[in-house]
Design a protein around this motif. Structure first.
Motif, PDB file in Angstrom:
ATOM      1  N   TYR A  51      -6.978  -6.467   4.322  1.00 51.24           N
ATOM      2  CA  TYR A  51      -5.926  -5.897   4.671  1.00 51.24           C
ATOM      3  C   TYR A  51      -5.353  -4.926   3.308  1.00 51.24           C
ATOM      4  O   TYR A  51      -5.275  -3.819   3.456  1.00 51.24           O
ATOM      5  CB  TYR A  51      -4.647  -6.738   4.894  1.00 51.24           C
ATOM      6  N   TYR A  93      -7.653  -1.886   3.868  1.00 52.48           N
ATOM      7  CA  TYR A  93      -7.372  -1.257   5.036  1.00 52.48           C
ATOM      8  C   TYR A  93      -6.183  -0.243   4.597  1.00 52.48           C
ATOM      9  O   TYR A  93      -6.110   0.680   5.105  1.00 52.48           O
ATOM     10  CB  TYR A  93      -7.208  -2.246   6.200  1.00 52.48           C
ATOM     11  N   GLU A 120      -7.382   2.307   2.598  1.00 55.17           N
ATOM     12  CA  GLU A 120      -8.256   3.637   3.339  1.00 55.17           C
ATOM     13  C   GLU A 120      -7.183   4.417   4.441  1.00 55.17           C
ATOM     14  O   GLU A 120      -7.414   5.696   4.545  1.00 55.17           O
ATOM     15  CB  GLU A 120      -9.135   2.773   4.062  1.00 55.17           C
ATOM     16  N   TYR A 132      -5.049  -3.728  11.674  1.00 51.55           N
ATOM     17  CA  TYR A 132      -5.942  -4.567  11.029  1.00 51.55           C
ATOM     18  C   TYR A 132      -6.395  -5.719  11.550  1.00 51.55           C
ATOM     19  O   TYR A 132      -7.308  -6.243  11.522  1.00 51.55           O
ATOM     20  CB  TYR A 132      -5.476  -4.874   9.694  1.00 51.55           C
ATOM     21  N   ASN A 144      -9.973  -6.505  13.381  1.00 48.65           N
ATOM     22  CA  ASN A 144     -10.802  -7.638  12.711  1.00 48.65           C
ATOM     23  C   ASN A 144     -10.927  -8.958  12.984  1.00 48.65           C
ATOM     24  O   ASN A 144     -10.967  -9.959  12.633  1.00 48.65           O
ATOM     25  CB  ASN A 144     -10.293  -7.694  11.139  1.00 48.65           C
TER      26      ASN A 144
END
Length: 130
Positions: free
Chosen positions: A59, A62, A65, A83, A87
Motif C-alpha cells: 500500500y 501504491y 505511485e 489497492y 491486489n
C-alpha cells in the motif's frame, strides 16, 4: 491475537479495520463473531487500521505511485480501496470495533459525520443498560 491467528491461517494478504460504521459489525457481534468480512464496495475511511508488513509495504508503494507522485490526487481511503481490489487483499473488520470516529472533520465522502454503533464501549454499555 486476532492478527496472529489470521496470519497463521491465511498468510499476510489481509487488512484489518479496527473501525467500521456499518451495521454488519453489530450483527457479527450478536452472532459471537470476532471478525467480519468488510465488503470493499462499502469501505470508506481509515480511522483505525492494522496492516501486515506485506500489505503495508504494498500500500505504501501504491500511495506513492498513484497518490504522491500523481498530479491527480485521490483520497487515501479511496486509494486503499483500489489497492485492495487490484491486489485481491482480504479485508476484515474486527468485532466489536476498537476505535471510534470522534473528529468533526471529514472528507465529506460519506456525506455526514459518522460514528459506529459497533464500538466496544457502546456495545458494553448497551449490554449493561439494556
Amino acid at each position: 491475537h486476532v492478527a496472529s491467528d489470521l496470519k497463521s491461517r491465511i498468510g499476510e494478504n489481509f487488512i484489518l479495520a479496527l473501525y467500521a460504521s456499518y451495521p454488519f459489525v453489530k450483527i457479527a457481534h450478536r452472532n459471537g463473531d470476532k471478525l467480519a468480512i468488510y465488503e470493499i464496495d462499502s469501505f470508506y475511511g481509515t480511522q483505525g487500521m492494522y496492516f501486515t508488513n506485506q500489505t503495508r509495504k504494498g500500500y505504501e508503494a501504491y500511495i506513492k505511485e498513484f497518490g504522491v507522485d500523481n498530479s491527480h490526487h485521490t483520497a487515501y481511503d479511496l486509494l486503499l480501496k483500489e489497492y485492495v481490489i487490484k491486489n485481491n487483499v482480504i479485508f476484515y473488520a474486527i468485532v466489536p470495533c476498537l476505535v471510534q470516529h470522534v473528529g468533526e472533520e471529514t472528507t465529506g465522502l460519506a456525506g455526514r459525520h459518522h460514528t459506529t454503533d459497533g464500538w466496544v464501549e457502546k456495545i458494553n454499555t448497551e449490554r449493561l443498560n439494556p
